[in-house]
Design a protein around this motif. Structure first.
Motif, PDB file in Angstrom:
ATOM      1  N   ASP A  68      -5.281  18.248   0.836  1.00 32.44           N
ATOM      2  CA  ASP A  68      -6.182  19.050   1.665  1.00 32.44           C
ATOM      3  C   ASP A  68      -5.667  20.486   1.736  1.00 32.44           C
ATOM      4  O   ASP A  68      -4.469  20.715   1.939  1.00 32.44           O
ATOM      5  CB  ASP A  68      -6.268  18.481   3.096  1.00 32.44           C
ATOM      6  N   GLU A  71      -2.540  -0.658  -3.302  1.00 32.35           N
ATOM      7  CA  GLU A  71      -3.664  -0.036  -2.613  1.00 32.35           C
ATOM      8  C   GLU A  71      -3.271   1.357  -2.131  1.00 32.35           C
ATOM      9  O   GLU A  71      -2.086   1.632  -1.921  1.00 32.35           O
ATOM     10  CB  GLU A  71      -3.980  -0.903  -1.388  1.00 32.35           C
ATOM     11  N   GLY A  72      -4.287   2.199  -1.889  1.00 29.02           N
ATOM     12  CA  GLY A  72      -4.007   3.506  -1.279  1.00 29.02           C
ATOM     13  C   GLY A  72      -4.258   4.658  -2.218  1.00 29.02           C
ATOM     14  O   GLY A  72      -4.261   4.504  -3.438  1.00 29.02           O
ATOM     15  N   SER A  79      -0.040   5.345   0.642  1.00 32.95           N
ATOM     16  CA  SER A  79      -1.071   6.343   0.913  1.00 32.95           C
ATOM     17  C   SER A  79      -0.393   7.657   1.244  1.00 32.95           C
ATOM     18  O   SER A  79       0.653   7.665   1.885  1.00 32.95           O
ATOM     19  CB  SER A  79      -1.926   5.933   2.117  1.00 32.95           C
ATOM     20  N   SER A  97       0.847  -1.203   0.000  1.00 31.66           N
ATOM     21  CA  SER A  97       0.000   0.000   0.000  1.00 31.66           C
ATOM     22  C   SER A  97       0.873   1.241   0.000  1.00 31.66           C
ATOM     23  O   SER A  97       2.001   1.215   0.495  1.00 31.66           O
ATOM     24  CB  SER A  97      -0.953   0.024   1.197  1.00 31.66           C
ATOM     25  N   ARG A 145      -4.080  12.050  -1.057  1.00 30.79           N
ATOM     26  CA  ARG A 145      -5.060  13.116  -0.851  1.00 30.79           C
ATOM     27  C   ARG A 145      -4.392  14.486  -0.844  1.00 30.79           C
ATOM     28  O   ARG A 145      -3.218  14.597  -0.495  1.00 30.79           O
ATOM     29  CB  ARG A 145      -5.750  12.931   0.491  1.00 30.79           C
ATOM     30  N   LEU A 162      -5.091   5.663   8.703  1.00 31.41           N
ATOM     31  CA  LEU A 162      -5.122   4.597   7.712  1.00 31.41           C
ATOM     32  C   LEU A 162      -5.359   3.293   8.447  1.00 31.41           C
ATOM     33  O   LEU A 162      -4.577   2.941   9.338  1.00 31.41           O
ATOM     34  CB  LEU A 162      -3.795   4.549   6.961  1.00 31.41           C
ATOM     35  N   ARG A 206      -8.875  12.838   8.758  1.00 32.73           N
ATOM     36  CA  ARG A 206      -9.463  11.927   7.782  1.00 32.73           C
ATOM     37  C   ARG A 206      -9.259  10.477   8.202  1.00 32.73           C
ATOM     38  O   ARG A 206      -8.308  10.166   8.918  1.00 32.73           O
ATOM     39  CB  ARG A 206      -8.793  12.108   6.427  1.00 32.73           C
ATOM     40  N   ASP A 222      -9.026   6.761   6.186  1.00 38.24           N
ATOM     41  CA  ASP A 222      -9.033   6.045   4.911  1.00 38.24           C
ATOM     42  C   ASP A 222      -8.885   4.552   5.152  1.00 38.24           C
ATOM     43  O   ASP A 222      -8.050   4.124   5.963  1.00 38.24           O
ATOM     44  CB  ASP A 222      -7.873   6.516   4.013  1.00 38.24           C
ATOM     45  N   TYR A 223      -9.660   3.794   4.432  1.00 35.63           N
ATOM     46  CA  TYR A 223      -9.600   2.344   4.553  1.00 35.63           C
ATOM     47  C   TYR A 223      -8.484   1.797   3.671  1.00 35.63           C
ATOM     48  O   TYR A 223      -8.467   2.037   2.465  1.00 35.63           O
ATOM     49  CB  TYR A 223     -10.946   1.749   4.132  1.00 35.63           C
ATOM     50  N   VAL A 224      -7.553   1.083   4.256  1.00 35.63           N
ATOM     51  CA  VAL A 224      -6.492   0.414   3.503  1.00 35.63           C
ATOM     52  C   VAL A 224      -6.447  -1.024   4.018  1.00 35.63           C
ATOM     53  O   VAL A 224      -5.884  -1.298   5.077  1.00 35.63           O
ATOM     54  CB  VAL A 224      -5.122   1.097   3.706  1.00 35.63           C
ATOM     55  N   LEU A 264       2.797   7.019   3.648  1.00 33.72           N
ATOM     56  CA  LEU A 264       3.072   5.739   4.319  1.00 33.72           C
ATOM     57  C   LEU A 264       3.099   4.663   3.245  1.00 33.72           C
ATOM     58  O   LEU A 264       2.151   4.527   2.473  1.00 33.72           O
ATOM     59  CB  LEU A 264       1.983   5.404   5.340  1.00 33.72           C
TER      60      LEU A 264
END
Ligand SMILES: NC(=O)c1ccc[n+]([C@@H]2O[C@H](COP(=O)([O-])OP(=O)(O)OC[C@H]3O[C@@H](n4cnc5c(N)ncnc54)[C@H](O)[C@@H]3O)[C@@H](O)[C@H]2O)c1
Ligand SMILES: NC(=O)c1ccc[n+]([C@@H]2O[C@H](COP(=O)([O-])OP(=O)(O)OC[C@H]3O[C@@H](n4cnc5c(N)ncnc54)[C@H](O)[C@@H]3O)[C@@H](O)[C@H]2O)c1
Ligand SMILES: NC(=O)c1ccc[n+]([C@@H]2O[C@H](COP(=O)([O-])OP(=O)(O)OC[C@H]3O[C@@H](n4cnc5c(N)ncnc54)[C@H](O)[C@@H]3O)[C@@H](O)[C@H]2O)c1
Ligand SMILES: NC(=O)c1ccc[n+]([C@@H]2O[C@H](COP(=O)([O-])OP(=O)(O)OC[C@H]3O[C@@H](n4cnc5c(N)ncnc54)[C@H](O)[C@@H]3O)[C@@H](O)[C@H]2O)c1
Ligand code: NA
Ligand code: NA
Lengths: 378, 378, 378, 378
Positions: free
Chosen positions: B282, B276-277, B237, B235, B280, D241, D280, D282-284, B296
């Motif tokens: 902001d 995955e991930g 993110s 992942s 974002r 996360l 936030r 986030d689903y990982v 991460l």
């Protein structure tokens, strides 16, 4: 191409993780994640197959392989199911391990080490043997006049007293026995003029030093990034926190000094100047094999604007090192078969402090490595 | 080789930092830190000199350059002393800026933009002009049948209604006026079949998209690092926190979507699979131009062992972008002079989402760039 | 309640930031952000007003205050506009600074220091004077038999040789002159039995040691958090990277040792056990006053599950310390007026290594502080 | 004091970790790390003993407890050896779990839930039962006129249609059956006027909402730290996360909104103003139960100097939550026995968004909690 891999430090974390991994690959219980020689451009090279590899080694402790394997599983370094599945195989390798021999003079000790290597080769009918140093890192070693030429060295070794550190004595013995040598540690190993002379005469290749698995690996891509963008790195400081056997040894200031020097070298090479800052290593038993490194990089950009970057690396050292150990053995054996002798700078990709003066940026090292592999005779 | 640089969004942060920097370089008040074209292998290339560059541009706001420069100095983006020293020079550039024109149809608007470009070229006796888009990022644009061919596009532009987003209309006008075009933003710009056709006919080159200055730059060296070590990224993110004009605009979900897509692309390209991930963005007004990005990365190694890496990047976006804007202008002008037409994939080094299908790893992009520079006719 | 504040190290970063800040507060150019004595529960206490404060001090260097102030502005520690606006005021304070005196014996030196203090008090008609140590941190000091009692100390000071480190000699002189004393540094200061005796006899209070402004401040809330949740901290390691005068001095191993000890103490106090790990300080000139500290905390929870937390603190040391210096002066002066003598453990809120055995958790220290303030006679 | 704990969501990660832990504590296989009620000041309070606790519960899925326990062991949340050792005990608890009942009207459903609770109490001869909600977080719920009074609610529940979300229906049933209720989730639960009325009439206490185990726990000590030092927090942004069942559910924007609101509240409370920034989630999937949260805090200090702090929290959510679930059950049961009725604001220590208007700083919440425990009748 039956190939022997003789591990110095064979009962340590890196060695035993490599032994479990090689057995698991042979038994097709795992995929080859982490093995560079399984990436497309290298996979096609004429390297010994997993099933061609035979393992043996020296160590100064007697902890059974299986016990060590169980400890590694409990620490999350290797999956417990593999240890269970491969217990028999580990038992067989156990038979191939020998206590590190010792004689009255270093010449005698070297002779016994070489005997163990020849026995191993003969016993298994091996085409060649790679001696791979994954023993405890040694303190930085004082210079000695006998390091300068093979004749002087041979004479000195025959007398009482210590001329060579253990890693260099092993390299000496390996070359005498016609074996190639890889130093995965920052110890002196083959890095002495007398040993270069011997390797050349014996017609064997060698590679090193100090496997690049964590903070330095990251440095080897980040430093070139700053360089390619013409950003000026004003300081680069790091702290490595680790436990395990390697960590405990590095708590010793002398061993620590050897390692730390090896860790900052890449910056000067990649940037063309040495930024302020040091890279520290602290032993924290609790942290075990899953080391944490943190680095702070300050840099200045256009019109002098100051900026910074930080990273934390949480890696399992033995899991990162073990596949590279196997890669190095396969590549060095192939070089040996191909008639290469002396240092192999093309393997700089794997090392913090590579022999020769190849590039220090990872991408350039990769190009050198794939070029080397492409040039191997089929 | 007198070269014009026409900035779309000329009163924005990136543009004004670039204007101050170019003036400071010309006046030898600063060194060229951050400028890639001043690195040894590119420095030798036949590019327009700093003193050959003349600046002009369009914007939709009227904030005086000097006011904007003072704001940038107060925010620490540029040194206040430079703004003071270069006030006259900025005053002269102020005279070269024009409000973005507008007509009854998009064809008419494009005609007026092209007129401004021709006037600029004639007024200063320029050999050629590079149009460089550093305007606010646009929302992702709906497809339109007229995007597919130049004939259809010409017909549609003559009618009422909006066929092209502003960035593409500017590219259209640039090509019509015989200017090259660089898109430093993730907007559509020249990325439409009809515009590719026009550039080819007009015999002008173009480059893009979306300057690679922060998190994505780091990704473009870290992702290849994992790939070259055969480590599996499970992942990745990220969160980008930024203020400033660009940040405020990205608080709009539509603009945000364009940017975010552009930021993850490099992973799939470099790794061969999409981990995955998400990444974002902001808007945090307080943070201003000194954006912070945190990523991460989780990855698995030999025998499936899980590990992780984090990084934080605290960069000043405009200070990172401005020298690249100058680099791109010099390189694109040289390509134009050399008779290159159409997309310039060799400039992928500078972009998050490069045109063409060149490599995504920074080191490979560097090789492509230096190859391109070496091939320029003297 | 006209109150003198006599700064030891008056030309240093912390001192000059405090001088600029006090002048700016008096001139109502800034609000009191960072001043604890301006928070609601303390604001009501009978403390000297900003306009009651008069400043003087000793230093061993002669760098003019205004020069130092300009350096601090250039480094972003204080706003340049304040330095410009307050130049005259700084010029007046410049007149109140004296070189640190020196005599043939330490008794004589102390006498001259005390004379400077009495002159200052008389010259300005001050009700009382607080001597505040913000000089360079001293190396850890060897024990000396004369430290144990006032009589022995007086005898020893009259002879040749060094009995007291500079910070303790200043405390001695302060007490002799009837002044209270605050030690913002980890130096020995008043922490000797002989000096406790003297303070008691002289009827003056004192407070210390080592202002808590960064990493240790964070520790003083995070360590209690782990304790209150019954989570076991298994290791806590830190690295502090800083430049500036304080950083340069801490590059000296002896001074470093004093500081490092002071930084880990809070953990043992708050947790009830000392976790593994150390807190390091490294000098990196480039980083200047905006120090970065990174800490890694590993802890175990329910059923032994291992977890971790990291933090990075990017603080401007002088900007964090200066308001506390002013707070401490106001609070200590009020205690003095109220007849308090000896150590003031209620001021532990401000210190890394507080005198007395008060609580080490920040929230409990806050309760002690507000209780103290509420008890001051109006 | 035989006490029942009835878990809503009894087959989820938090519930099963709590079940394993309670069994392991009873069997003295582990120590009580992570259990707040085992800290000295609470340990002395008259709470039900570990051996007094009996477990049962509802869930909407049928996955066997032992299967779930094995999954948790494989993920490193609980030690595998405990699952093996406690398999029989888990088998016994399996007998106490019931599918969540459902009737034609919500009144009927509530009646069946209450019947299950009474059966459980009778079957085991329990003094009292705490119903504890650890089910999936619900979306934020629309207001309904019947939420305002008990009479209106009773009338509405008897008709077709949905008046209460599942968590509130369970609270209703618990109160009807004379059980206390704890909501460990951000769902609505007992937070409706009509339910407050019912609890008062039924003479039962309740507590909530949303267990404070990670990022928000850290906020509850860091935000007061900034406040006590009069430092102005200018922005506070975070990214969580996580994978696991809770993470998957939070990928749903509606559930996410409920959780996110609950996570920023502490800042406004502790600081007295709401800083810029959002938190936030986030689903990982890959990250599983070992969630990572990263927060960036920017703040300004004396004279407006800007600074920043970052932290990363790598916690195992279920291992952090499970002991608190047990603590809450013991404390609520003791309050019930002591005749407390209505909301228990003294348990705010455990929650992100506590009922009532108690303090939000962790240290102050701890004082409230120990005061509560000290006041319990022996
Ligand atoms: N793991 C990594 O990522 C990594 C990276 C670069 C280098 N290295 C180096 O690899 C080496 C091994 O690391 P490890 O974690 O396995 O350490 P370890 O402490 O687990 O194992 C070292 C083994 O070497 C043995 N040994 C010590 N002296 C010896 C000698 N003279 N002859 C033979 N055996 C001897 C020890 O008994 C032990 O079994 C270290 O030098 C380390 O610095 C490791
Ligand atoms: N700074 C970086 O590191 C970086 C990296 C990649 C891409 N970019 C892109 O560069 C662009 C500029 O960034 P910035 O920070 O200078 O933003 P900014 O908001 O400061 O400046 C944008 C300028 O464009 C003007 N503008 C808006 N619409 C226009 C139009 N249709 N025609 C002409 N001008 C118009 C605005 O008035 C403003 O002056 C953004 O699209 C940004 O996403 C920046
Ligand atoms: N800034 C913080 O956050 C912080 C926190 C805790 C403690 N401190 C301590 O505060 C002290 C001052 O820090 P700084 O950053 O201002 O350092 P600095 O180096 O800028 O200033 C120290 C000053 O003390 C003077 N000095 C040295 N020896 C002296 C002596 N014997 N008598 C009088 N003056 C003497 C120096 O000439 C210098 O001007 C240091 O000891 C530091 O450890 C600072
Ligand atoms: N773990 C933490 O640190 C933490 C902190 C605060 C709050 N929480 C909350 O605790 C709850 C449980 O978390 P988890 O990680 O165990 O989640 P989970 O997904 O593993 O378990 C939730 C369980 O609830 C069941 N369920 C769903 N709807 C139900 C209903 N209407 N009635 C009965 N059971 C139902 C599900 O089938 C599942 O078994 C979540 O709401 C979470 O937000 C957890
Ligand atoms: Na960080
Ligand atoms: Na981090």
């Amino acid at each position: 191409m039956r190939t022997g891999i003789w591990l110095i430090g064979a009962r340590g974390s890196v060695a035993v993780t490599a032994l479990i991994g090689a057995a698991a690959l042979r038994a097709r219980l795992v995929d080859a994640t982490g093995c560079v020689t399984e990436l497309p451009p290298l996979r096609a090279a004429p390297l010994p197959a997993w099933s061609d590899l035979v393992f043996g080694g020296h160590d100064v402790v007697t902890l059974p392989l299986l016990k060590k394997a169980e400890t590694l599983a409990a620490a999350g370094v290797v999956p417990g199911r593999l240890v269970t599945a491969l217990a028999d195989e580990l038992g067989r390798t156990e038979q191939e391990l020998r206590p590190l021999p010792s004689g009255d003079t270093q010449a005698e000790t070297a002779g016994r080490i070489a005997d163990d290597l020849r026995d191993f080769r003969d016993r298994h009918g091996l085409d060649r043997v790679v001696v791979l140093n994954v023993a405890t890192t040694e303190p930085v070693v004082a210079e000695h006049p006998a390091h300068g030429s093979l004749d002087a060295l041979r004479a000195a070794l025959g007398e009482a007293g210590t001329v060579l550190p253990p890693s260099s004595l092993v390299a000496y013995a390996a070359f005498e026995a016609g074996c190639s040598f890889v130093d995965f540690t920052p110890s002196t190993g083959a890095r002495l003029p007398a040993l270069a002379e011997l390797a050349a005469r014996a017609g064997v290749p060698y590679a090193g030093n100090d496997g690049k698995t964590g903070e330095t690996l990251v440095k080897s891509v980040l430093a070139p990034m700053f360089a390619l963008r013409n950003l000026r790195v004003t300081s680069w400081s790091g702290l490595n926190l680790l436990g395990g056997g390697d960590g405990a040894n590095l708590a010793d200031p002398a061993a620590n000094a050897a390692k730390v020097a090896s860790k900052q070298r890449v910056l000067g090479d990649a940037l063309g100047y040495q930024p302020e800052g040091t890279s520290r290593i602290d032993y924290v038993a609790e942290i075990g094999d899953f080391k944490t490194a943190w680095d702070l990089i300050t840099f200045s950009g256009f019109l002098g604007t100051g900026m910074r970057m930080e990273f934390s690396w949480h890696g399992c050292d033995s899991a990162l090192a073990a596949p590279l150990v196997l890669d190095l053995a396969r590549l060095t054996a192939a070089a040996h078969r191909d008639g290469r002798r002396g240092a192999l700078p093309e393997l700089g990709f794997f090392f913090k402090d590579p022999l020769g003066d190849g590039p220090s940026a990872l991408a350039a090292q990769w190009d050198a490595l794939t070029g080397f592999a492409a040039g191997l005779t089929r």
